[in-house]
Write an enzyme that holds these catalytic residues in place. Structure first.
Site, PDB file in Angstrom:
ATOM      1  N   GLU A 265     -27.894  -3.220  76.044  1.00 14.09           N
ATOM      2  CA  GLU A 265     -27.544  -2.238  77.089  1.00 14.09           C
ATOM      3  C   GLU A 265     -26.045  -2.007  76.947  1.00 14.09           C
ATOM      4  O   GLU A 265     -25.237  -2.743  77.509  1.00 14.09           O
ATOM      5  CB  GLU A 265     -27.862  -2.808  78.478  1.00 14.09           C
ATOM      6  CG  GLU A 265     -29.341  -3.075  78.715  1.00 14.09           C
ATOM      7  CD  GLU A 265     -30.142  -1.826  79.060  1.00 14.09           C
ATOM      8  OE1 GLU A 265     -29.529  -0.762  79.285  1.00 14.09           O
ATOM      9  OE2 GLU A 265     -31.374  -1.919  79.114  1.00 14.09           O
ATOM     10  N   CYS A 299     -21.729   1.913  83.908  1.00 11.31           N
ATOM     11  CA  CYS A 299     -22.091   2.385  82.559  1.00 11.31           C
ATOM     12  C   CYS A 299     -22.613   3.810  82.656  1.00 11.31           C
ATOM     13  O   CYS A 299     -22.545   4.565  81.687  1.00 11.31           O
ATOM     14  CB  CYS A 299     -23.100   1.458  81.915  1.00 11.31           C
ATOM     15  SG  CYS A 299     -24.489   1.095  82.985  1.00 11.31           S
TER      16      CYS A 299
HETATM   17  P1  NAD Z   1     -17.597  -6.523  76.963  1.00 10.52           P
HETATM   18  O1  NAD Z   1     -18.359  -6.045  75.769  1.00 10.52           O
HETATM   19  O2  NAD Z   1     -16.151  -6.764  76.816  1.00 10.52           O
HETATM   20  O3  NAD Z   1     -18.217  -7.918  77.472  1.00 10.52           O
HETATM   21  C1  NAD Z   1     -19.566  -8.040  77.900  1.00 10.52           C
HETATM   22  C2  NAD Z   1     -20.000  -9.494  77.801  1.00 10.52           C
HETATM   23  O4  NAD Z   1     -20.128  -9.855  76.431  1.00 10.52           O
HETATM   24  C3  NAD Z   1     -19.017 -10.505  78.397  1.00 10.52           C
HETATM   25  O5  NAD Z   1     -19.753 -11.534  79.008  1.00 10.52           O
HETATM   26  C4  NAD Z   1     -18.270 -11.012  77.166  1.00 10.52           C
HETATM   27  O6  NAD Z   1     -17.711 -12.282  77.344  1.00 10.52           O
HETATM   28  C5  NAD Z   1     -19.384 -11.035  76.137  1.00 10.52           C
HETATM   29  N1  NAD Z   1     -18.991 -10.887  74.736  1.00 10.52           N
HETATM   30  C6  NAD Z   1     -18.065 -10.048  74.206  1.00 10.52           C
HETATM   31  N2  NAD Z   1     -18.065 -10.151  72.866  1.00 10.52           N
HETATM   32  C7  NAD Z   1     -19.024 -11.041  72.533  1.00 10.52           C
HETATM   33  C8  NAD Z   1     -19.529 -11.569  71.289  1.00 10.52           C
HETATM   34  N3  NAD Z   1     -19.036 -11.171  70.103  1.00 10.52           N
HETATM   35  N4  NAD Z   1     -20.519 -12.476  71.340  1.00 10.52           N
HETATM   36  C9  NAD Z   1     -21.048 -12.855  72.515  1.00 10.52           C
HETATM   37  N5  NAD Z   1     -20.622 -12.418  73.713  1.00 10.52           N
HETATM   38  C10 NAD Z   1     -19.640 -11.511  73.729  1.00 10.52           C
HETATM   39  O7  NAD Z   1     -17.906  -5.488  78.139  1.00 10.52           O
HETATM   40  P2  NAD Z   1     -17.260  -5.397  79.597  1.00 10.52           P
HETATM   41  O8  NAD Z   1     -15.886  -4.875  79.500  1.00 10.52           O
HETATM   42  O9  NAD Z   1     -17.522  -6.663  80.352  1.00 10.52           O
HETATM   43  O10 NAD Z   1     -18.204  -4.297  80.280  1.00 10.52           O
HETATM   44  C11 NAD Z   1     -18.016  -2.922  80.165  1.00 10.52           C
HETATM   45  C12 NAD Z   1     -18.944  -2.325  79.135  1.00 10.52           C
HETATM   46  O11 NAD Z   1     -20.301  -2.675  79.419  1.00 10.52           O
HETATM   47  C13 NAD Z   1     -18.900  -0.813  79.123  1.00 10.52           C
HETATM   48  O12 NAD Z   1     -18.938  -0.349  77.805  1.00 10.52           O
HETATM   49  C14 NAD Z   1     -20.189  -0.431  79.864  1.00 10.52           C
HETATM   50  O13 NAD Z   1     -20.660   0.862  79.582  1.00 10.52           O
HETATM   51  C15 NAD Z   1     -21.113  -1.497  79.415  1.00 10.52           C
HETATM   52  N6  NAD Z   1     -22.237  -1.668  80.330  1.00 10.52           N
HETATM   53  C16 NAD Z   1     -23.442  -1.190  79.958  1.00 10.52           C
HETATM   54  C17 NAD Z   1     -24.513  -1.286  80.824  1.00 10.52           C
HETATM   55  C18 NAD Z   1     -25.859  -0.746  80.449  1.00 10.52           C
HETATM   56  O14 NAD Z   1     -26.807  -1.082  81.131  1.00 10.52           O
HETATM   57  N7  NAD Z   1     -25.979   0.067  79.420  1.00 10.52           N
HETATM   58  C19 NAD Z   1     -24.356  -1.909  82.073  1.00 10.52           C
HETATM   59  C20 NAD Z   1     -23.099  -2.396  82.417  1.00 10.52           C
HETATM   60  C21 NAD Z   1     -22.044  -2.263  81.535  1.00 10.52           C
END
Ligand code: NAD
Length: 510
Positions: A265, A299
């Site tokens: 997602e 998102c």
């Molecule tokens: P992010 O990608 O920085 O982090 C998300 C999660 O992933 C965090 O828990 C982080 O610690 C973890 N993470 C990051 N890199 C990783 C890796 N290589 N391996 C394992 N874990 C890892 O995102 P964010 O800034 O927390 O959230 C914002 C983003 O999330 C936006 O792009 C938004 O559109 C998206 N989002 C999407 C949805 C959806 O349902 N499509 C819902 C909410 C947020």
């Protein structure tokens, strides 16, 4: 010091103190680096959290795997009963947990509470699902044979979630995975650890009361390094990842390397189209919530407004007036009267500033906002930018902040082409009262997104449908409809109840 702040007394109800352990595998631990939880509303430290070490991550997976046979052997309706009780426990904690979401994530109180309500709703949905989880019985071409399709649980599901929905995303995943018979290891965002801990405590209380190991719903805390340990562990057949497209791509490739499954997602770049046949009053009200709700950190936030030439001037004028009204309602997100809160972090403010600068350098015109707000916390003005072509870099990129670009088109076909011409494919909306336009929009040559709305904004999905998006949004679906299938493995079973051994396709082997 939490105890000296009377307005934070509600944290005691959630068993959150100044020092908190962030690892749960049936018992609490956390001897990794300390993380400070910061309130975006004022930039102050709320509490400290002890994150998970690699050993603690390994133990959480081991314990979740050990508790799986007991959990998976319970009848699905009995698991549903546990999920029903989790929903009820959340109901009791609706306000305090919603308030904690508001305090730690920074969204306004009504939305913080709404997020906990979403977890409750999905629990109710999952309880029903636990009594209707279907399989099929298919006709066999062979005499006295039958084909069954049965869905069995996967095992341990790893859930990695983003900061912006620190409760609901776990809710969607855990309620459905639990009724399907999976156990969980959850890693929330490193900046919302208190919400993860409080939620896990609520769930653990219910499990323990029913004699079920707490490790059925385990928690690990930390950043990318902690997440990677979960992603790379062969004992975790499914990683459900919510976050940015960039991180999600890394995760998907790592999981694929070990032939695991991933449910992605990822980011969106959502457009709302307004045609000349639209009800402008409704379109403006919907656009305001979709653009500035959660300070642009959903998102599904509207990032591009595609306006038909005939209504562009009028729409923009009225949208600016509505944005001006929002400015009067900026405040501490936890105060009930606040409509518009802060960004989540200083990094988000930096990304906002850079994007506005880049947009202006590329020829964009700031119609509204564009500045950081001078007050404690991480506040920026809701921002409208016009004059950029749909193809410019900033417009095609998802900046997780309240910035919306105004784009102009002359026909629905052109608007659909613009809607689809980005790498993401999450949410999209069309405002029209023209039935022909409506069916074009939802048809094969219409929007290519996972969420296609008509006469409502791009954000604010219900739990009953499958939630997710196409292309660089990752293709995953969560919550309602048949999204539960992600959490189960399909077995095709052929049963011969006769006393002959015919081969399929009439093959003779004699
Ligand atoms: P992010 O990608 O920085 O982090 C998300 C999660 O992933 C965090 O828990 C982080 O610690 C973890 N993470 C990051 N890199 C990783 C890796 N290589 N391996 C394992 N874990 C890892 O995102 P964010 O800034 O927390 O959230 C914002 C983003 O999330 C936006 O792009 C938004 O559109 C998206 N989002 C999407 C949805 C959806 O349902 N499509 C819902 C909410 C947020």
């Amino acid at each position: 010091n939490l105890s000296s702040k009377s307005e934070l007394a509600f944290l005691k109800e959630l068993e959150i103190g100044p020092d908190n352990l962030g690892s749960f595998d049936g018992s609490w631990g956390g001897s990794g680096p300390v993380i400070e939880s910061i309130s975006p509303g004022n930039g102050e430290v709320i509490a400290r959290v002890h994150s998970s070490t690699p050993d603690e991550v390994g133990n959480a997976i081991t314990k979740a795997k050990e508790s799986w046979p007991q959990w998976a052997s319970m009848p699905a309706p009995a698991r549903g009963e546990i999920v029903r009780q989790i929903g009820n426990e959340l109901r009791k904690n609706l306000k305090p947990l919603g308030k904690l979401v508001s305090l730690e994530m920074g969204k306004i109180l009504a939305e913080g509470i709404g997020e906990v309500q979403e977890y409750i709703d999905v629990c109710d949905y999952a309880v029903g699902l636990s009594r209707t989880l279907p399989g099929s019985l298919l006709p066999s071409e062979r005499k006295d044979h039958v084909l069954l399709e049965k869905w069995n649980p996967l095992g341990v599901v790893g859930v990695i979630s983003a900061f912006n929905f620190p409760v609901a995303v776990y809710g969607w995943n855990s309620a459905i995975a639990m009724v399907c018979g999976d156990t969980l290891v959850w890693k929330g965002a490193p900046t919302t650890p208190l919400v993860s801990i409080a939620t896990t405590k609520i769930v653990a209380k219910v499990l323990e009361r029913n004699g079920i190991p707490g490790s059925v719903a385990s928690l690990i805390t930390g950043g990318t390094d902690v997440g990677e340990l979960l992603v790379n562990d062969n004992r975790v057949p499914l990683i459900s990842f919510t976050g940015s497209t960039k991180a999600g791509k890394n995760v998907a490739l790592k999981v694929q390397e070990r032939f695991g499954k991933s449910l992605l997602e990822l980011g969106g770049n959502n457009a709302l189209i307004v045609t000349k046949d639209a009800d402008l009053d409704m379109a403006i009200r919907a656009a305001v919530f979709s653009c500035v709700g959660t300070a642009g950190q959903r998102c599904t936030t509207t990032r591009r407004l595609i306006l038909q030439t005939d209504i562009r001037t009028e729409f923009l004028k009225r949208l600016k007036m509505a944005f001006a009204g929002i400015l009067g309602r900026i405040g501490d997100p936890i105060e009930e009267s606040t409509l518009y809160g802060p960004l989540h972090s200083p990094a988000a403010v930096e990304a906002y500033k850079l994007t506005v600068e880049k947009a202006v350098k590329s020829g964009g015109c700031i119609e509204f906002g564009g500045k950081v707000i001078d007050r404690p916390g991480f506040y920026v003005e809701p921002t409208i930018i016009s004059g950029l072509p749909a193809s410019s870099d900033v417009v095609r990129h998802e900046t997780f902040a309240p910035i919306v670009y105004i784009l102009e088109t002359n026909s629905l076909e052109e608007a659909i082409a613009v809607n689809n011409d980005v790498e993401q494919g999450l949410s999209s909306s069309l405002f029209t009262n023209n039935i022909g336009e409506l069916f074009k929009w939802i048809g094969p040559l219409g929007s290519d997104c996972g969420i296609i709305n008509v006469n409502i904004g791009t954000s604010g999905a219900e739990i009953g449908g499958a939630f997710g998006g196409e292309k660089a949004t990752g293709g995953g679906r969560e919550s309602g409809s048949d999204a539960w299938k992600h959490y189960a493995r399909r077995a095709t079973i052929t049963i011969n109840y006769g006393n002959e051994l015919p081969l399929a396709q009439g093959i003779k082997f004699e």
